[in-house]
Design a protein around this motif. Structure first.
Motif, short mmCIF file in Angstrom:
data_model
loop_
_atom_site.label_atom_id
_atom_site.label_comp_id
_atom_site.label_asym_id
_atom_site.label_seq_id
_atom_site.Cartn_x
_atom_site.Cartn_y
_atom_site.Cartn_z
N GLN A 1 -23.93 -35.14 -2.08
CA GLN A 1 -25.06 -35.93 -1.72
C GLN A 1 -25.00 -37.69 -2.34
OE1 GLN A 1 -27.90 -37.28 -3.38
NE2 GLN A 1 -29.50 -37.60 -1.47
N VAL A 2 -24.69 -37.45 -3.44
CA VAL A 2 -24.63 -38.84 -4.19
C VAL A 2 -23.54 -39.65 -3.78
CG1 VAL A 2 -24.44 -39.94 -6.51
CG2 VAL A 2 -25.63 -37.65 -6.30
N ARG A 3 -22.41 -39.11 -3.37
CA ARG A 3 -21.34 -39.85 -3.00
C ARG A 3 -21.68 -40.28 -1.50
NH1 ARG A 3 -17.40 -36.00 -3.21
NH2 ARG A 3 -17.74 -35.40 -1.18
N SER B 1 -21.57 -35.79 -12.89
CA SER B 1 -21.03 -34.29 -12.38
C SER B 1 -22.09 -33.32 -11.89
CB SER B 1 -20.11 -33.60 -13.02
OG SER B 1 -20.80 -33.54 -14.45
N GLY B 2 -23.43 -33.62 -12.63
CA GLY B 2 -24.40 -32.56 -12.45
C GLY B 2 -25.80 -33.05 -11.50
N LEU B 3 -25.35 -34.31 -11.19
CA LEU B 3 -26.14 -35.07 -10.42
C LEU B 3 -26.33 -34.59 -8.88
CD1 LEU B 3 -28.56 -37.15 -10.95
CD2 LEU B 3 -27.17 -38.90 -9.89
N SER B 4 -27.50 -33.84 -8.32
CA SER B 4 -27.11 -33.10 -7.18
C SER B 4 -28.15 -34.16 -6.07
CB SER B 4 -28.03 -31.79 -7.00
OG SER B 4 -29.30 -32.03 -7.35
N LEU C 1 -31.37 -31.64 1.84
CA LEU C 1 -31.12 -32.82 0.85
C LEU C 1 -31.40 -34.08 1.57
CD1 LEU C 1 -28.29 -31.89 -1.47
CD2 LEU C 1 -30.58 -32.15 -2.13
N ASP C 2 -30.72 -34.12 3.03
CA ASP C 2 -30.90 -35.19 3.84
C ASP C 2 -32.17 -35.53 4.19
OD1 ASP C 2 -28.18 -35.62 3.79
OD2 ASP C 2 -27.88 -35.06 5.94
N LEU C 3 -33.07 -34.46 4.68
CA LEU C 3 -34.58 -34.57 4.80
C LEU C 3 -35.39 -35.05 3.49
CD1 LEU C 3 -34.59 -31.42 7.17
CD2 LEU C 3 -34.89 -33.71 8.11
N GLU C 4 -35.07 -34.30 2.57
CA GLU C 4 -35.70 -34.82 1.21
C GLU C 4 -35.70 -36.13 0.90
OE1 GLU C 4 -36.19 -31.41 -1.99
OE2 GLU C 4 -34.06 -31.42 -1.52
N LEU C 5 -34.55 -36.70 1.24
CA LEU C 5 -34.23 -38.13 0.88
C LEU C 5 -34.88 -38.76 1.80
CD1 LEU C 5 -32.83 -40.39 -0.64
CD2 LEU C 5 -30.97 -40.08 0.84
#
Lengths: 117, 137
Positions: free
Chosen positions: A88-90, A53-56, B38-42
């Motif tokens: 993002q994780v999903r 839940s806290g993993l961004s 976030l996409d660019l960081e990944l």
């Protein structure tokens, strides 16, 4: 924006272990998550729920850790199930097809309960 | 402001945090939204960690990360003078394979290809140059 560091905490519900990951699971922080999963598996505790839940953010290093944990838990007769995935994780899990090999729940309680049903 | 920003650092995993800090600063100042960031960081992490891990076996070397937040696209360029390596030749992983046959190798470049709109590689004047672009939305 300052991004949150990776943090790990664990708790138990009956014989299920819940690992809470928060922050960012990248190539530098993933070994910490790996240690948390490995210490459970080594002590024979293989019913594991990862509450994200806290993993961004997760990269392939984090996926590698989850996959290794899943394989070991299942080989020992248990499982590693995922709960509370953030966007993002999903998405990363879907892009890599990991959604087909992990059992994923919306809520931690559902994931824990699934070990008793 | 749409020029290039560059970061040069030792290709060492311990410098990954500096890479993220640089990206967040440049892209944040350009008004890039968190989700695209976030996409660019990944994509950058996957490419940079690959260089940090494999480019200079048994030795040390630098990598240069360039970022250009243009009006329509963000362009990222990664250069190193290590072993010539075209990541685009890495076979696509079988993402529908069952658990027992699952390998994590190749997932990094698969993520870069999936997330970015364009990816290209060239080896020129002793440099590996990996470039990718993502549309701003």
């Amino acid at each position: 924006m300052v991004s949150a560091p990776f943090q790990v905490s664990t708790k138990q519900d009956r014989d299920v272990d819940i690992i809470l990951f928060s922050g960012r699971m990248d190539a530098n922080s993933s070994p910490e998550g790996e240690n948390a999963i490995q210490s459970l598996v080594r002590s024979g505790r293989t019913k594991i729920v990862v509450n994200a839940s806290g993993l961004s953010y997760i990269s392939s290093s984090g996926l590698r850790v989850l996959l290794a944990g899943l394989k070991q838990a299942r080989q020992a007769g248990g499982d590693l199930r995922l709960a509370c995935l953030q966007p993002q994780v999903r998405d990363v899990i879907a892009m890599t097809g990991f959604n087909r090999i992990f059992t994923i729940f919306e809520q931690e309680e559902q994931a824990v309960g699934s070990f008793f049903s | 402001m749409t020029g290039w920003s560059h970061l040069t650092l030792r290709a060492d995993r311990r410098n990954l945090g500096e890479v993220f800090g640089f990206l967040r600063q440049v892209l944040g100042e350009a008004g890039i939204r968190e989700r695209l960031l976030l996409d660019l960081e990944l994509a950058v992490e996957e490419a940079v960690v690959n260089v940090m891990t494999h480019a200079y076996p048994g030795g040390e070397g630098d990598l240069v990360l360039g970022v250009m937040p243009g009006p329509d696209h963000v362009t990222i360029e990664l250069r190193d003078r290590g072993v010539p390596f075209n990541p685009l030749l890495v076979p696509e992983p079988d993402i529908s394979a069952p658990l027992g046959e699952r390998e994590v190798g190749g997932l990094g470049i698969h993520l870069i290809r999936t997330l970015m709109d364009e990816v290209s590689y060239e080896f020129r004047d002793g440099e590996n140059i990996l470039t990718f672009r993502k549309r701003r939305d």
